[in-house]
Design a protein around this motif. Structure first.
Motif, short mmCIF file in Angstrom:
data_model
loop_
_atom_site.label_atom_id
_atom_site.label_comp_id
_atom_site.label_asym_id
_atom_site.label_seq_id
_atom_site.Cartn_x
_atom_site.Cartn_y
_atom_site.Cartn_z
N THR A 164 0.78 -1.23 0.13
CA THR A 164 0.11 -0.04 0.04
C THR A 164 0.84 1.32 -0.04
N GLY A 165 1.85 1.41 0.93
CA GLY A 165 2.73 2.50 1.10
C GLY A 165 3.62 2.74 -0.24
N GLU A 166 3.90 1.67 -0.98
CA GLU A 166 4.69 1.75 -2.18
C GLU A 166 3.76 2.61 -3.12
N LEU A 167 2.80 2.15 -3.24
CA LEU A 167 1.74 2.59 -4.58
C LEU A 167 1.45 4.23 -4.07
N MET A 168 1.32 4.48 -2.63
CA MET A 168 0.97 5.85 -2.35
C MET A 168 2.27 6.57 -2.86
N LEU A 169 3.52 6.12 -3.00
CA LEU A 169 4.67 7.17 -3.44
C LEU A 169 5.27 6.79 -4.56
N VAL A 170 4.45 6.44 -5.59
CA VAL A 170 4.84 6.06 -7.00
C VAL A 170 4.67 7.75 -7.47
N LYS A 171 5.55 7.91 -8.39
CA LYS A 171 5.38 9.31 -9.19
C LYS A 171 5.54 8.94 -10.73
N TYR A 172 4.84 9.77 -11.20
CA TYR A 172 4.77 9.53 -12.85
C TYR A 172 6.31 9.36 -13.59
N LYS A 173 7.34 9.90 -12.93
CA LYS A 173 8.63 9.76 -13.35
C LYS A 173 8.92 8.26 -13.12
N ASP A 174 8.27 7.49 -12.33
CA ASP A 174 8.59 6.10 -12.03
C ASP A 174 8.23 4.99 -13.10
N ILE A 175 7.36 5.63 -13.69
CA ILE A 175 6.36 4.86 -14.72
C ILE A 175 7.07 4.66 -15.85
N GLU A 176 7.25 3.61 -16.63
CA GLU A 176 7.90 3.29 -17.87
C GLU A 176 7.08 2.61 -18.80
N PHE A 177 6.23 3.30 -19.67
CA PHE A 177 5.51 2.72 -20.81
C PHE A 177 6.14 1.96 -21.82
N LYS A 178 5.68 0.58 -22.01
CA LYS A 178 6.29 -0.19 -22.77
C LYS A 178 5.50 -0.34 -23.93
N THR A 179 5.60 -1.22 -24.70
CA THR A 179 4.65 -1.39 -26.19
C THR A 179 3.59 -2.31 -25.63
N GLY A 180 2.19 -1.84 -26.39
CA GLY A 180 1.04 -2.55 -26.18
C GLY A 180 0.63 -2.02 -24.72
N LYS A 181 0.13 -2.96 -23.97
CA LYS A 181 -0.56 -2.71 -22.71
C LYS A 181 0.22 -2.78 -21.39
N ARG A 182 1.62 -2.94 -21.77
CA ARG A 182 2.52 -3.04 -20.62
C ARG A 182 3.13 -1.71 -20.18
N ALA A 183 3.15 -1.82 -18.86
CA ALA A 183 3.78 -0.63 -18.25
C ALA A 183 4.59 -1.09 -16.98
N ASP A 184 5.93 -0.71 -16.78
CA ASP A 184 6.82 -1.03 -15.59
C ASP A 184 6.72 0.06 -14.79
N VAL A 185 7.01 -0.23 -13.60
CA VAL A 185 7.19 0.69 -12.47
C VAL A 185 8.38 0.48 -11.78
N HIS A 186 9.40 1.29 -11.49
CA HIS A 186 10.50 1.61 -10.69
C HIS A 186 10.06 1.88 -9.25
N ILE A 187 10.59 1.10 -8.42
CA ILE A 187 10.33 1.63 -7.25
C ILE A 187 11.70 1.76 -6.37
N PRO A 188 11.85 2.78 -5.81
CA PRO A 188 13.12 3.33 -5.26
C PRO A 188 13.28 2.42 -3.79
N ALA A 189 14.62 2.04 -3.57
CA ALA A 189 14.62 1.47 -2.23
C ALA A 189 14.10 2.11 -0.93
N ALA A 190 14.17 3.56 -1.02
CA ALA A 190 13.62 4.44 0.07
C ALA A 190 12.24 4.23 0.12
N ASN A 191 11.32 3.52 -0.68
CA ASN A 191 9.78 3.46 -0.68
C ASN A 191 9.60 2.08 -0.42
N THR A 192 10.63 1.17 -0.14
CA THR A 192 10.21 -0.40 0.06
C THR A 192 10.38 -0.69 1.64
#
Length: 413
Positions: free
Chosen positions: A239-267
């Motif tokens: 829950t806390g990780e998702l609340m801390l996600v910023k748009y810069k952490d999101i990487e859109f791939k091809t099609g329906k896929r998107a990856d999210v980078h979660i910094p160590a400080a947020n885990t």
């Protein structure tokens, strides 16, 4: 001192100062703690001051003879000081915001148990042996693993207090707390419950009355909790990780896929990771109705009309409201499942379908193999064996399959 008088052969001194006016003060030396007690006697009459000083002297001596400390911070002061320390750890990246939230909650239970105005040095360490029973009385279905975690946090707070010189040679004694072997099993949503939850959530924002005073704000938060649920279940966030996600952490791939980078400080485990899924549409949709606070450095989930992170209390409050709506439509719905249960659903789903390597699953979810084994190994063994036996070379899984869209797969059934 403008005037002074000794009582009990100098054991106590009563006096007036130029700053206290005509009100008498008292001073008493506590040899065991090497400090003076200084207090106002709240009277201008000398005879009354002497009698009050004698009364307090006898009271203090009674406490000292019974091994109690005169100088000690209260339990509430201890908690507040410790939370300041925890806040500093979070700011310096030594502690995750999620862990900070747990500490606040656990130490709140401590205050409810022990009382907020008691001096920490005067609490019998064995008094904590009643903590387990207290928590069970307060919450009958509480898991013993939770009680153990709370006790560990309280001990850590007292250890910090000892290092700060606020207390010496003191470790709370919680006695023996037995944790049943299956106590740590996580409860995730069943497929039926998940479908019921997401079905109601998908159209919930449309049920806001048009004449509602805060129509836009209410619609915004209902959409937000809908998307929060979908991302929790499809990406395995805490829950806390998702609340801390910023748009810069999101990487859109091809099609329906998107990856999210979660910094160590947020885990929780202080280790960065990347998680992925096939719900890029949710991120895009969230960006649209979050304008203008959808810039790279903005949080994905913000408060209404502001660029600051959404409040945890708002998230939980709207989830609770949504659950009540689901329960109204589906009376058999289990309302004890929490937002965090969506993460359990993500993990058990991938364990159950048997199509994701457990090592990869642990990595994507940001947990250990032992955690997977201890907390999630209760999923259907029979189902997993069926999957194993039906596996063939013709069913090889491509690299993206581990980021399956749960919602898309369920819609095929």
């Amino acid at each position: 001192m403008s005037e002074r008088f000794e009582v009990y052969d100098g054991e106590i001194m009563i006096y007036k100062t130029t700053g206290s006016g005509d009100v008498w003060q008292m001073r008493m030396w506590v040899g065991s703690e090497k400090k003076y007690v200084r207090e106002s006697l709240r009277t201008r009459d000398k005879s009354e001051a002497i009698e009050e000083a004698k009364r307090r002297f006898l009271n203090y001596n009674h406490l000292i003879k019974n091994g109690q400390k005169i100088f000690s911070i209260t339990t509430n002061e201890l908690r507040q000081r410790y939370l300041v320390h925890v806040e500093e750890l979070v700011r310096s990246g030594q502690l995750s915001p999620g862990r900070q939230t747990n500490i606040k909650t656990f130490t709140k239970h401590y205050i409810q148990f022990i009382g907020k105005d008691r001096k920490i040095a005067n609490i019998d360490r064995k008094e904590f042996q009643r903590y387990r029973a207290h928590r069970q009385k307060d919450k009958s279905d509480i898991k013993m693993s939770v009680v153990v975690n709370e006790s560990i946090t309280i001990k850590q707070m007292y250890k910090w207090a000892e290092n700060e010189g606020l207390i010496s040679n003191y470790v709370p004694d919680f006695g023996v707390i037995k944790v049943p072997k299956d106590d740590t099993v996580r409860d995730g949503f069943t497929i039926k419950e998940y479908i019921q939850l997401t079905e109601v959530a998908s159209k919930w924002y449309q049920r806001v009355p048009k004449n509602f005073l805060k129509f836009e704000e209410e619609s915004f938060y209902r959409k937000s909790i809908r998307d929060f649920i979908l991302l929790m279940s499809n990406y395995g966030f805490r829950t806390g990780e998702l609340m801390l996600v910023k748009y810069k952490d999101i990487e859109f791939k091809t099609g329906k896929r998107a990856d999210v980078h979660i910094p160590a400080a947020n885990t929780k485990v202080r280790k960065s990771r990347i998680t992925g899924g096939l719900r890029a549409d949710v991120f895009q949709r969230k960006s649209e109705y979050s304008k203008p606070f959808n810039k790279l450095n903005d949080y994905l989930f913000t408060g209404y009309g502001v660029d600051s992170q959404i409040s945890r209390y708002v998230v939980y409050d709207y989830f609770k409201k949504l659950v009540n709506e689901v329960k109204e439509k589906y009376p058999e719905y289990d309302t004890t499942k929490s937002l965090y249960s969506l993460r359990h659903f993500f993990i058990t789903w991938h364990l159950t379908i048997g199509k994701m390597n457990v090592y990869d699953l642990a990595s994507v979810a940001g947990t250990s193999l032992k955690q997977i084994q201890d907390h999630y190994d209760h999923v259907s063994q029979t189902h997993r064996i069926d999957e194993m036996l039906s596996y063939s070379k013709n069913r090889r899984i491509d690299d993206n399959y581990q980021m399956i869209s749960i919602d898309e797969e369920l819609s095929k059934d």
